[in-house]
Design a protein around this motif. Structure first.
Motif, PDB file in Angstrom:
ATOM      1  N   LEU A  64       9.367 -39.315  35.636  1.00 34.99           N
ATOM      2  CA  LEU A  64       8.001 -39.134  36.124  1.00 34.99           C
ATOM      3  C   LEU A  64       6.962 -39.891  35.304  1.00 34.99           C
ATOM      4  CD1 LEU A  64       8.123 -35.260  36.677  1.00 34.99           C
ATOM      5  CD2 LEU A  64       8.410 -37.061  38.396  1.00 34.99           C
ATOM      6  N   LEU A  65       7.274 -40.111  34.019  1.00 33.34           N
ATOM      7  CA  LEU A  65       6.291 -40.687  33.095  1.00 33.34           C
ATOM      8  C   LEU A  65       6.947 -41.673  32.136  1.00 33.34           C
ATOM      9  CD1 LEU A  65       4.817 -37.211  32.273  1.00 33.34           C
ATOM     10  CD2 LEU A  65       3.434 -39.051  33.220  1.00 33.34           C
ATOM     11  N   ALA A 124      -1.285 -11.820  21.042  1.00 34.14           N
ATOM     12  CA  ALA A 124      -1.088 -12.155  22.456  1.00 34.14           C
ATOM     13  C   ALA A 124      -0.278 -11.071  23.161  1.00 34.14           C
ATOM     14  CB  ALA A 124      -0.399 -13.508  22.593  1.00 34.14           C
ATOM     15  N   ARG A 125      -0.736 -10.705  24.339  1.00 30.41           N
ATOM     16  CA  ARG A 125      -0.009  -9.789  25.209  1.00 30.41           C
ATOM     17  C   ARG A 125       0.594 -10.526  26.409  1.00 30.41           C
ATOM     18  NH1 ARG A 125      -4.802  -8.002  24.032  1.00 30.41           N
ATOM     19  NH2 ARG A 125      -5.642  -8.254  26.127  1.00 30.41           N
ATOM     20  N   VAL A 126       0.112 -11.757  26.625  1.00 28.71           N
ATOM     21  CA  VAL A 126       0.604 -12.604  27.714  1.00 28.71           C
ATOM     22  C   VAL A 126       0.796 -14.013  27.154  1.00 28.71           C
ATOM     23  CG1 VAL A 126       0.043 -13.628  29.962  1.00 28.71           C
ATOM     24  CG2 VAL A 126      -0.615 -11.274  29.482  1.00 28.71           C
ATOM     25  N   MET A 127       1.908 -14.631  27.513  1.00 28.56           N
ATOM     26  CA  MET A 127       2.156 -16.023  27.143  1.00 28.56           C
ATOM     27  C   MET A 127       2.041 -16.843  28.419  1.00 28.56           C
ATOM     28  SD  MET A 127       2.923 -18.007  24.525  1.00 28.56           S
ATOM     29  CE  MET A 127       4.138 -17.501  23.328  1.00 28.56           C
ATOM     30  N   GLU A 128       1.332 -17.950  28.331  1.00 29.94           N
ATOM     31  CA  GLU A 128       1.159 -18.832  29.478  1.00 29.94           C
ATOM     32  C   GLU A 128       1.689 -20.214  29.113  1.00 29.94           C
ATOM     33  OE1 GLU A 128      -2.917 -19.103  31.031  1.00 29.94           O
ATOM     34  OE2 GLU A 128      -3.109 -21.003  30.027  1.00 29.94           O
ATOM     35  N   MET A 129       2.029 -20.953  30.141  1.00 27.14           N
ATOM     36  CA  MET A 129       2.450 -22.348  29.965  1.00 27.14           C
ATOM     37  C   MET A 129       2.138 -23.112  31.235  1.00 27.14           C
ATOM     38  SD  MET A 129       6.575 -22.348  30.524  1.00 27.14           S
ATOM     39  CE  MET A 129       6.915 -21.145  29.284  1.00 27.14           C
ATOM     40  N   THR A 130       2.115 -24.418  31.115  1.00 26.88           N
ATOM     41  CA  THR A 130       2.004 -25.266  32.297  1.00 26.88           C
ATOM     42  C   THR A 130       3.240 -26.152  32.365  1.00 26.88           C
ATOM     43  OG1 THR A 130       0.707 -26.901  31.057  1.00 26.88           O
ATOM     44  CG2 THR A 130      -0.523 -25.285  32.368  1.00 26.88           C
ATOM     45  N   VAL A 131       3.690 -26.403  33.578  1.00 29.42           N
ATOM     46  CA  VAL A 131       4.865 -27.239  33.815  1.00 29.42           C
ATOM     47  C   VAL A 131       4.496 -28.195  34.943  1.00 29.42           C
ATOM     48  CG1 VAL A 131       7.309 -27.264  34.435  1.00 29.42           C
ATOM     49  CG2 VAL A 131       6.379 -25.304  33.195  1.00 29.42           C
ATOM     50  N   ILE A 132       4.903 -29.438  34.813  1.00 27.64           N
ATOM     51  CA  ILE A 132       4.680 -30.391  35.902  1.00 27.64           C
ATOM     52  C   ILE A 132       5.380 -29.857  37.153  1.00 27.64           C
ATOM     53  CG2 ILE A 132       5.083 -32.750  36.719  1.00 27.64           C
ATOM     54  CD1 ILE A 132       4.901 -33.662  33.773  1.00 27.64           C
ATOM     55  N   ALA A 133       4.652 -29.738  38.239  1.00 24.07           N
ATOM     56  CA  ALA A 133       5.141 -29.090  39.462  1.00 24.07           C
ATOM     57  C   ALA A 133       6.437 -29.706  39.982  1.00 24.07           C
ATOM     58  CB  ALA A 133       4.063 -29.141  40.547  1.00 24.07           C
ATOM     59  N   GLN A 134       6.619 -31.000  39.791  1.00 23.26           N
ATOM     60  CA  GLN A 134       7.801 -31.680  40.316  1.00 23.26           C
ATOM     61  C   GLN A 134       9.075 -31.379  39.507  1.00 23.26           C
ATOM     62  OE1 GLN A 134       4.745 -32.934  39.960  1.00 23.26           O
ATOM     63  NE2 GLN A 134       4.204 -33.770  41.947  1.00 23.26           N
ATOM     64  N   PHE A 171      -3.080 -32.955  36.310  1.00 18.45           N
ATOM     65  CA  PHE A 171      -2.412 -33.725  35.268  1.00 18.45           C
ATOM     66  C   PHE A 171      -3.337 -34.884  34.910  1.00 18.45           C
ATOM     67  CE2 PHE A 171       0.251 -36.932  33.397  1.00 18.45           C
ATOM     68  CZ  PHE A 171       1.116 -36.194  32.606  1.00 18.45           C
ATOM     69  N   PRO A 172      -3.493 -35.185  33.623  1.00 22.27           N
ATOM     70  CA  PRO A 172      -4.373 -36.297  33.226  1.00 22.27           C
ATOM     71  C   PRO A 172      -3.726 -37.653  33.528  1.00 22.27           C
ATOM     72  CG  PRO A 172      -3.335 -35.323  31.299  1.00 22.27           C
ATOM     73  CD  PRO A 172      -2.923 -34.477  32.475  1.00 22.27           C
ATOM     74  N   LEU A 173      -3.720 -38.018  34.799  1.00 22.00           N
ATOM     75  CA  LEU A 173      -3.009 -39.205  35.278  1.00 22.00           C
ATOM     76  C   LEU A 173      -3.450 -40.505  34.617  1.00 22.00           C
ATOM     77  CD1 LEU A 173      -2.919 -38.417  39.094  1.00 22.00           C
ATOM     78  CD2 LEU A 173      -0.966 -38.458  37.524  1.00 22.00           C
ATOM     79  N   ASP A 181       0.956 -38.094  42.214  1.00 24.56           N
ATOM     80  CA  ASP A 181       0.840 -36.733  42.743  1.00 24.56           C
ATOM     81  C   ASP A 181       1.214 -35.663  41.717  1.00 24.56           C
ATOM     82  OD1 ASP A 181       3.549 -37.334  42.682  1.00 24.56           O
ATOM     83  OD2 ASP A 181       3.990 -36.356  44.591  1.00 24.56           O
ATOM     84  N   LEU A 182       1.254 -36.021  40.436  1.00 24.18           N
ATOM     85  CA  LEU A 182       1.617 -35.050  39.408  1.00 24.18           C
ATOM     86  C   LEU A 182       0.495 -34.039  39.198  1.00 24.18           C
ATOM     87  CD1 LEU A 182       3.185 -37.373  36.677  1.00 24.18           C
ATOM     88  CD2 LEU A 182       4.341 -36.176  38.556  1.00 24.18           C
ATOM     89  N   TYR A 183       0.874 -32.797  39.012  1.00 21.89           N
ATOM     90  CA  TYR A 183      -0.058 -31.733  38.633  1.00 21.89           C
ATOM     91  C   TYR A 183       0.751 -30.648  37.948  1.00 21.89           C
ATOM     92  CZ  TYR A 183       1.594 -29.172  42.769  1.00 21.89           C
ATOM     93  OH  TYR A 183       2.369 -28.531  43.694  1.00 21.89           O
TER      94      TYR A 183
END
Length: 176
Positions: free
Chosen positions: A40-41, A119-129, A151-153, A165-167
């Motif tokens: 992808l990158l 922290a009581r909640v852990m969050e993350m981001t993942v490339i949707a693809q 996504f900072p294209l 189309d990355l996000y």
């Protein structure tokens, strides 16, 4: 797998840490493992300045994992405030993937976010693809939220996108 030890990264680790992250996310070396973004990158995943900024930020940590005294993985945790932690830059040496180290790093990150940042909640981001990676995190108890982030294209600090189309999808997990 050998004996695994964990410790916080210091600025003395930046060169080897940078090499590890790049080898796992980008280029031909990354394709040895299953978690790469190389399809992808292109370009960099991070740089020495970003790693230094993270290491010197009291609201973030990078935990290093060593197997038999060799750097084998890392994970970044950030304090997002309001009881939220953020898990990022989960990295396992491509030669050592599928051996359980990623799961161990996630557990260390979750414990560190809870004890260090409340922290009581852990969050993350993942490339949707990256469907296989999303499924991996779901097996670790993370759930998809309805939130997405761009996504900072066009920012080469995050790599050179091979498609436009990355996000990111946002995933989270309640910590106990």
């Amino acid at each position: 797998m050998g004996d695994v030890t964990f410790r916080a990264a210091t600025t003395a680790d930046i060169e080897t840490l940078h090499a590890l992250v790049e080898s796992a996310y980008r280029g031909a070396s990354a394709k040895v493992g299953w978690t790469h973004e190389a399809d992808l990158l292109d370009g960099q995943r991070t740089d020495a300045d970003e790693l230094s900024d993270i290491i010197n930020d009291k609201e973030q940590t990078i935990t290093l994992a060593f197997i038999d005294d060799e750097l084998a993985g890392c994970v970044n945790v950030s304090n997002r405030g309001d009881g939220r932690g953020y898990l990022g830059m989960l990295t396992v040496d491509p030669q050592r993937q599928a051996g359980g180290l990623g799961r161990q790093l996630i557990e260390v990150a979750e414990q560190g976010a809870a004890s260090g940042f409340g922290a009581r909640v852990m969050e993350m981001t993942v490339i949707a693809q990256r469907k296989e990676l999303i499924a991996y995190y779901e097996r670790r108890g993370y759930v998809l939220t309805s939130e997405t982030r761009p996504f900072p294209l066009h920012d080469p600090r995050f790599g050179d996108a091979k498609r436009d189309d990355l996000y990111f999808v946002v995933m989270e997990k309640k910590l106990s």
